[in-house]
Design an enzyme around this catalytic site. Structure first.
Site, PDB file in Angstrom:
ATOM      1  N   ASP A  66      -1.897 -43.048  26.299  1.00 29.85           N
ATOM      2  CA  ASP A  66      -0.752 -43.809  25.817  1.00 29.85           C
ATOM      3  C   ASP A  66       0.511 -42.954  25.786  1.00 29.85           C
ATOM      4  OD1 ASP A  66       0.526 -46.055  24.903  1.00 29.85           O
ATOM      5  OD2 ASP A  66      -0.175 -45.885  22.843  1.00 29.85           O
ATOM      6  N   SER A 110       3.005 -51.430  22.253  1.00 34.55           N
ATOM      7  CA  SER A 110       1.613 -51.058  22.512  1.00 34.55           C
ATOM      8  C   SER A 110       0.709 -52.279  22.523  1.00 34.55           C
ATOM      9  CB  SER A 110       1.132 -50.059  21.458  1.00 34.55           C
ATOM     10  OG  SER A 110       1.793 -48.823  21.602  1.00 34.55           O
ATOM     11  N   GLU A 314      -8.786 -44.900  25.188  1.00 37.73           N
ATOM     12  CA  GLU A 314      -7.380 -44.596  24.908  1.00 37.73           C
ATOM     13  C   GLU A 314      -7.259 -43.270  24.172  1.00 37.73           C
ATOM     14  OE1 GLU A 314      -3.490 -46.907  23.522  1.00 37.73           O
ATOM     15  OE2 GLU A 314      -5.101 -47.092  22.059  1.00 37.73           O
ATOM     16  N   ASP A 319       0.712 -40.642  22.513  1.00 30.71           N
ATOM     17  CA  ASP A 319       1.803 -41.527  22.107  1.00 30.71           C
ATOM     18  C   ASP A 319       2.347 -41.127  20.740  1.00 30.71           C
ATOM     19  OD1 ASP A 319       3.415 -44.003  22.525  1.00 30.71           O
ATOM     20  OD2 ASP A 319       2.315 -44.706  20.784  1.00 30.71           O
ATOM     21  N   ASP A 361       1.573 -47.597  29.063  1.00 28.07           N
ATOM     22  CA  ASP A 361       2.448 -48.775  29.101  1.00 28.07           C
ATOM     23  C   ASP A 361       3.898 -48.422  28.802  1.00 28.07           C
ATOM     24  OD1 ASP A 361       2.625 -48.685  26.205  1.00 28.07           O
ATOM     25  OD2 ASP A 361       0.691 -49.696  26.135  1.00 28.07           O
TER      26      ASP A 361
END
Length: 468
Positions: A66, A110, A314, A319, A361
């Site tokens: 992420d 997210s 993930e 992130d 993303d």
């Protein structure tokens, strides 16, 4: 209807023509019979061509590091492998520039990004599996199910793996649908009820009713208000429950279902370097397995199913640390994600009927590398707090600390490097999707976020879905 699902006429054969008159003097009937046979053979040949181009069916491992852009991977490459070295991510065979816009905004959230990966359709920024009317999102396949729910229904083995709480959208949105991404209690409940074989991550506080202590969670911290103890419910459903790296890696070889809970909340401590130092906290919980270790354990369980498997993994630290502008934590998280990609690629080398696909993303924190000459970024002097344009700068231990030093290049030379940040949130930056193994060539050069679903669906079910 997809043409490759139609049974073609076998090669070197033609349909039974016994119903065609064979009277020698009936010229018209003989001509018609010849034309019909010719057309049938041509049509059969056309169908065979289409059938030959149908996707090959197999396993899928989707890895979601992420928040990572090309700049994040570049920084990790320099630090851990040197400017001439290569990460596992670099060695993946196919790549495309990723487009992450949503139905109603340019920059992804997210939760919406995960829903798009799980369903193949654009959704609004606040979606966690529900549309604007509160109904389950209809996936590109035509079902009100996510791709993982369809995999479970088809008898495939499935796994979700997360370095954060298991309710993080990157895993949670593949199995749960709620009206608010903060409804961790309901998301956790839906995950346990989903039928997924392997659940590995953090978030013990959301499995336990208030007042109940767990392995990682004091009684005062547990969160559930419905009285349910989801750990006990999981055990009743046949899950083996583990809480540490050691317990996970020592599971019996015949384990079929496992619930791994490795922290009260996340398996990392997502704060700035300065706050972690003041609190004497590590980047990651010491007893928790890495996502690479979790994937290795999961593959041993899932590969027992002859119908195949689907994994969604993930690394959330890449992130969260970046959003806190913690460069050391961010780069450590990216290395962990890369290690997981290495595990997946090693599996493909032995099991080529498997697709590995990876994409973020969004671009967390807007990270960029400053790698100027040694006199400008000396290795033995703390960095300034800001770059010339005012952008905040991180060294190896945060603001105003010594710079990072790269791994050696091919000539043995190391370089100073610093990390600059453009913000605290998720940006729309230079995200790259990559694929390796089965059907990797299907990855477009420019990858819409819905294409991730298409590739996974084609590989899991052998069906190529139409473009939006």
């Amino acid at each position: 209807m997809d043409l490759h699902l139609i049974n073609p006429i076998p090669p070197n054969s033609a349909p039974d023509s016994s119903n065609i008159s064979r009277e020698p003097n009936n010229f018209n009937q003989r001509v018609i019979g010849t034309v019909l046979l010719t057309l049938a053979a041509m049509l059969g040949g056309a169908l065979l061509v289409r059938n030959a181009t149908a996707p090959r069916q197999g396993n899928v491992i989707f890895i979601h590091p992420d928040g990572t852009s090309a700049s994040h991977w570049g920084a990790a490459r320099m630090l851990y492998k040197g400017p001439d070295g290569r990460l596992n991510w670099d060695k993946m065979s196919n790549l495309g520039v990723y487009l992450g816009h949503l139905k109603n905004q340019l920059t992804a959230t997210s939760n919406a990004g995960a829903v798009i990966h799980a369903t193949g359709v654009k959704v609004e920024a606040n979606s966690f599996g529900l549309d604007s009317k509160g109904k389950p999102v209809e996936a590109l396949s035509g079902y009100n199910k996510t791709i993982m729910e369809e995999a479970i229904a088809s008898g495939k083995s499935t796994a979700i793996i997360n370095s954060g709480v298991i309710t993080e959208p990157g895993t949670g949105a593949f199995l749960a649908k709620v009206n608010n991404r903060r409804n961790h209690a309901e998301i956790t409940k839906q995950i346990i009820e989903s039928g997924v074989n392997v659940i590995l991550g953090g978030g013990e506080m959301w499995y336990l009713p208030k007042g109940t202590a767990g392995r990682h969670t004091p009684a005062s911290v547990s969160k559930r208000t419905d009285g349910l103890n989801l750990i006990e419910i999981a055990k009743s459903k046949g899950y083996a429950v583990v809480y540490t790296r050691e317990e996970l890696l020592n599971l019996p070889a015949n384990t079929e279902k496992v619930l791994g809970i490795f922290a009260a909340e996340d398996t990392y401590n997502d704060e700035s370097e300065e706050k972690l130092k003041a609190a004497n906290l590590p980047l990651y919980v010491k007893t928790a397995p890495t996502v690479a270790e979790q994937l290795q354990a999961a593959l041993g369980i899932l590969s027992q199913n002859p119908k195949g498997f689907f994994v969604v993994l993930e690394e959330e630290g890449s992130d969260n640390f970046c959003n806190y502008n913690n460069a050391r934590g961010c780069l450590e998280a990216i290395k962990r994600a890369d290690d997981a990609i290495g595990v997946a690629m090693n599996y493909v080398a032995q099991n080529p009927n498997t697709l590995v696909i990876t994409a973020a993303d969004s671009d967390a924190g807007g990270l960029e590398v400053i790698g100027e000459q040694a006199q400008d970024v000396p290795q033995d002097k703390p960095l300034p707090a800001k770059y010339g344009n005012g952008a905040p700068i991180d060294g190896r231990d945060g603001t105003k600390t010594l710079p990072f030093v790269s791994a050696p290049d091919k000539n043995g030379q190391r370089f100073s490097m610093a990390i600059a940040w453009s913000g605290f949130g998720d940006m729309s930056g230079g995200v790259i999707a990559k694929a390796h193994g089965l059907n990797a060539e299907m990855l477009p050069k420019t990858v819409d976020n819905t294409d991730i679903y298409r590739m996974m669906y084609a590989t899991l079910f052998g069906t190529k879905l139409p473009e939006n």
